[in-house]
Design a protein around this motif. Structure first.
Motif, mmCIF file in Angstrom:
data_model
loop_
_atom_site.group_PDB
_atom_site.id
_atom_site.type_symbol
_atom_site.label_atom_id
_atom_site.label_comp_id
_atom_site.label_asym_id
_atom_site.label_seq_id
_atom_site.Cartn_x
_atom_site.Cartn_y
_atom_site.Cartn_z
ATOM 1 N N SER A 165 3.416 -10.585 -11.791
ATOM 2 C CA SER A 165 2.730 -11.810 -10.941
ATOM 3 C C SER A 165 1.612 -10.768 -11.100
ATOM 4 C CB SER A 165 2.994 -11.878 -9.224
ATOM 5 O OG SER A 165 1.547 -12.557 -9.150
ATOM 6 N N LYS A 166 0.660 -11.539 -11.977
ATOM 7 C CA LYS A 166 -0.540 -11.139 -12.110
ATOM 8 C C LYS A 166 -1.490 -10.755 -10.881
ATOM 9 C CE LYS A 166 -5.455 -11.942 -15.247
ATOM 10 N NZ LYS A 166 -5.889 -11.358 -13.631
ATOM 11 N N ALA A 167 -1.572 -11.997 -9.958
ATOM 12 C CA ALA A 167 -2.139 -11.681 -8.741
ATOM 13 C C ALA A 167 -1.785 -10.533 -7.881
ATOM 14 C CB ALA A 167 -2.021 -13.494 -8.345
ATOM 15 N N ALA A 168 -0.259 -10.465 -8.125
ATOM 16 C CA ALA A 168 0.127 -9.030 -7.372
ATOM 17 C C ALA A 168 -0.657 -7.792 -7.631
ATOM 18 C CB ALA A 168 1.565 -9.411 -7.233
ATOM 19 N N ARG A 169 -0.649 -7.569 -9.057
ATOM 20 C CA ARG A 169 -1.408 -7.087 -9.459
ATOM 21 C C ARG A 169 -2.832 -7.110 -9.520
ATOM 22 N NH1 ARG A 169 1.822 -8.284 -14.195
ATOM 23 N NH2 ARG A 169 -0.575 -9.085 -15.476
ATOM 24 N N ASP A 170 -3.278 -7.298 -9.281
ATOM 25 C CA ASP A 170 -4.808 -7.393 -9.431
ATOM 26 C C ASP A 170 -5.291 -7.434 -7.671
ATOM 27 O OD1 ASP A 170 -5.365 -8.515 -11.853
ATOM 28 O OD2 ASP A 170 -5.607 -10.317 -11.384
ATOM 29 N N HIS A 171 -3.623 -7.798 -6.565
ATOM 30 C CA HIS A 171 -3.738 -6.731 -6.245
ATOM 31 C C HIS A 171 -3.909 -5.444 -5.026
ATOM 32 C CE1 HIS A 171 -3.588 -7.331 -1.045
ATOM 33 N NE2 HIS A 171 -2.111 -6.138 -1.718
ATOM 34 N N VAL A 172 -3.314 -4.781 -6.203
ATOM 35 C CA VAL A 172 -3.257 -3.452 -5.708
ATOM 36 C C VAL A 172 -4.207 -2.871 -6.607
ATOM 37 C CG1 VAL A 172 -1.199 -2.042 -6.754
ATOM 38 C CG2 VAL A 172 -0.542 -3.855 -5.651
ATOM 39 N N ILE A 173 -4.650 -3.231 -8.308
ATOM 40 C CA ILE A 173 -5.429 -1.935 -8.415
ATOM 41 C C ILE A 173 -7.087 -2.802 -7.184
ATOM 42 C CG2 ILE A 173 -7.257 -2.828 -9.759
ATOM 43 C CD1 ILE A 173 -5.338 -3.705 -11.518
ATOM 44 N N THR A 174 -7.680 -3.855 -7.217
ATOM 45 C CA THR A 174 -8.445 -3.979 -5.647
ATOM 46 C C THR A 174 -8.303 -3.208 -4.120
ATOM 47 O OG1 THR A 174 -8.540 -6.292 -6.135
ATOM 48 C CG2 THR A 174 -9.846 -5.647 -4.347
ATOM 49 N N TRP A 175 -7.041 -3.314 -3.618
ATOM 50 C CA TRP A 175 -6.562 -2.249 -2.539
ATOM 51 C C TRP A 175 -6.564 -1.417 -2.889
ATOM 52 C CZ3 TRP A 175 -2.488 1.584 -3.572
ATOM 53 C CH2 TRP A 175 -1.819 1.681 -2.215
ATOM 54 N N LEU A 192 1.341 9.269 -8.017
ATOM 55 C CA LEU A 192 2.057 8.430 -7.792
ATOM 56 C C LEU A 192 3.103 7.892 -9.154
ATOM 57 C CD1 LEU A 192 1.767 5.202 -8.683
ATOM 58 C CD2 LEU A 192 -0.286 5.541 -10.542
ATOM 59 N N LEU A 193 3.723 7.833 -8.455
ATOM 60 C CA LEU A 193 5.025 7.759 -9.335
ATOM 61 C C LEU A 193 5.349 6.223 -9.436
ATOM 62 C CD1 LEU A 193 8.304 8.090 -7.460
ATOM 63 C CD2 LEU A 193 6.430 8.705 -6.235
ATOM 64 N N GLU A 199 0.163 -2.264 -19.912
ATOM 65 C CA GLU A 199 -0.839 -1.209 -19.171
ATOM 66 C C GLU A 199 -2.171 -1.572 -18.144
ATOM 67 O OE1 GLU A 199 -3.119 -1.882 -23.348
ATOM 68 O OE2 GLU A 199 -1.673 -0.771 -23.978
ATOM 69 N N ASP A 200 -2.312 -3.697 -17.416
ATOM 70 C CA ASP A 200 -2.940 -3.095 -16.601
ATOM 71 C C ASP A 200 -2.451 -3.614 -15.225
ATOM 72 O OD1 ASP A 200 -1.150 -5.399 -16.868
ATOM 73 O OD2 ASP A 200 -2.328 -7.080 -16.258
ATOM 74 N N ASP A 201 -1.437 -2.637 -14.888
ATOM 75 C CA ASP A 201 -1.135 -1.744 -13.802
ATOM 76 C C ASP A 201 -1.423 -0.702 -13.075
ATOM 77 O OD1 ASP A 201 -0.182 -0.072 -14.939
ATOM 78 O OD2 ASP A 201 2.121 -0.031 -14.931
ATOM 79 N N LEU A 202 -1.833 -0.462 -12.295
ATOM 80 C CA LEU A 202 -2.127 0.293 -11.423
ATOM 81 C C LEU A 202 -2.579 1.682 -12.171
ATOM 82 C CD1 LEU A 202 -3.246 1.455 -8.114
ATOM 83 C CD2 LEU A 202 -1.415 2.343 -7.999
ATOM 84 N N ALA A 203 -1.379 2.070 -12.646
ATOM 85 C CA ALA A 203 -1.217 3.390 -13.566
ATOM 86 C C ALA A 203 -2.313 3.250 -14.826
ATOM 87 C CB ALA A 203 -0.105 3.645 -14.314
ATOM 88 N N CYS A 206 -5.601 3.503 -12.870
ATOM 89 C CA CYS A 206 -6.498 4.529 -12.819
ATOM 90 C C CYS A 206 -6.335 5.244 -14.160
ATOM 91 C CB CYS A 206 -4.756 5.817 -12.150
ATOM 92 S SG CYS A 206 -4.706 4.744 -10.421
ATOM 93 N N GLU A 207 -5.813 5.452 -15.030
ATOM 94 C CA GLU A 207 -5.643 6.224 -16.765
ATOM 95 C C GLU A 207 -7.037 5.525 -16.799
ATOM 96 O OE1 GLU A 207 -3.366 6.902 -19.267
ATOM 97 O OE2 GLU A 207 -2.197 5.726 -18.332
ATOM 98 N N ARG A 208 -8.320 4.349 -16.546
ATOM 99 C CA ARG A 208 -8.953 3.884 -17.218
ATOM 100 C C ARG A 208 -10.320 4.307 -16.030
ATOM 101 N NH1 ARG A 208 -6.075 -0.833 -18.107
ATOM 102 N NH2 ARG A 208 -6.339 -1.516 -15.955
ATOM 103 N N LEU A 209 -10.360 4.792 -15.063
ATOM 104 C CA LEU A 209 -11.262 5.389 -13.924
ATOM 105 C C LEU A 209 -11.514 6.612 -13.945
ATOM 106 C CD1 LEU A 209 -12.534 4.075 -11.618
ATOM 107 C CD2 LEU A 209 -10.933 4.636 -10.173
#
Length: 258
Positions: A165-175, A192-193, A199-203, A206-209
């Motif tokens: 779910s893109k909405a769920a992935r976006d929520h984690v990145i915002t959180w 983080l495990l 590529e648009d997940d939390l990992a 974090c890599e891009r940031l």
């Protein structure tokens, strides 16, 4: 025998895998466990600030990182605070209960005498050491407001269903920046495990940031079927399994875990 046991306890105090084997004698060590343990010891020493671990399910990654590492870390730093987060409150409670029970065990007490769970704070998701340390756990949906940490652990922020779910992935990145990193002490390490689903997940975030801010991550990625890099890392044949199981291994011999 007493001298041998004393030597084992001293080794367990200083080496993470020795601690795991002392606490869990049936644990079967493999090469990828050694590599993970080396990274975790570097986190505890302060040599690694941010660590990502990517490896196949049932590889014992949560067993090592979310169940045993927090207790070994708190044995060595009994005044510190640990914050553990996963996608599920049920899983959060399970990890917290496991960590609490490890510290309360006679085996742990023989390794880290005096590091005990305070009698007035023994809830599975939140408990203190008598030295003033804290273990706090929650999910990405809540439970960590007002908590601080000298060590933060995120174990799979999304389950398999939500990962699509893109909405769920976006929520984690915002959180993550406001809901998680804002709880950490200055220079506190984060582990983080997770399973990568894109590529648009939390990992990936974090890599891009990290590349933008200079606060980069040490990445340990072990593929299920070893490529050239994985083969060199583990010293096992390219194209083979990251965890070759002996054909004569007994059923239920702890050759697979979380």
């Amino acid at each position: 025998m007493e001298k041998l046991d004393q030597r084992a306890r001293i080794e367990a105090r200083g080496r993470f895998l020795s601690f795991v084997k002392y606490m869990h004698p049936s644990f079967t060590q493999s090469r990828h466990h050694e590599v993970i343990a080396e990274k975790l010891e570097a986190v505890e020493r302060g040599d690694i600030r941010n660590l990502m671990v990517f490896i196949a399910p049932r590889s014992s990654k949560s067993f090592l990182i979310s169940q045993y590492f927090p207790t070994w870390y708190m044995g060595r730093h009994p005044t510190h605070q640990v914050l553990a987060v996963t996608y599920s409150s049920d899983l959060t409670q399970k990890f917290g209960r496991y960590c609490r029970n490890i510290i309360q065990s006679p085996e742990f007490q023989s390794i880290f005498p005096g590091v005990e769970v305070s009698a007035d704070s023994r809830a599975s998701e939140r408990w203190n050491t008598v030295q003033g340390g804290e273990y706090n756990a929650g999910s990405i949906k809540g439970g960590i407001a007002g908590k601080g940490a000298h060590l933060g652990i995120i174990d799979d922020p999304l389950n398999e269903q939500d990962a699509w779910s893109k909405a769920a992935r976006d929520h984690v990145i915002t959180w993550f920046p406001g809901g998680f990193t804002s709880r950490l002490m200055p220079k506190a390490p984060t582990i983080l495990l997770m399973t990568r689903w894109g590529e648009d997940d939390l990992a990936g975030y974090c890599e891009r940031l990290g590349e933008e801010t200079g606060d980069e991550w040490d990445i340990l990625s072990i593929p299920a079927i070893l490529d050239e890099e994985g083969s060199k890392l583990l010293g096992l044949p390219k194209g083979g399994s990251f965890w070759p199981v002996p054909l004569d291994a007994p059923v239920g011999s702890d050759l697979a875990g979380w």
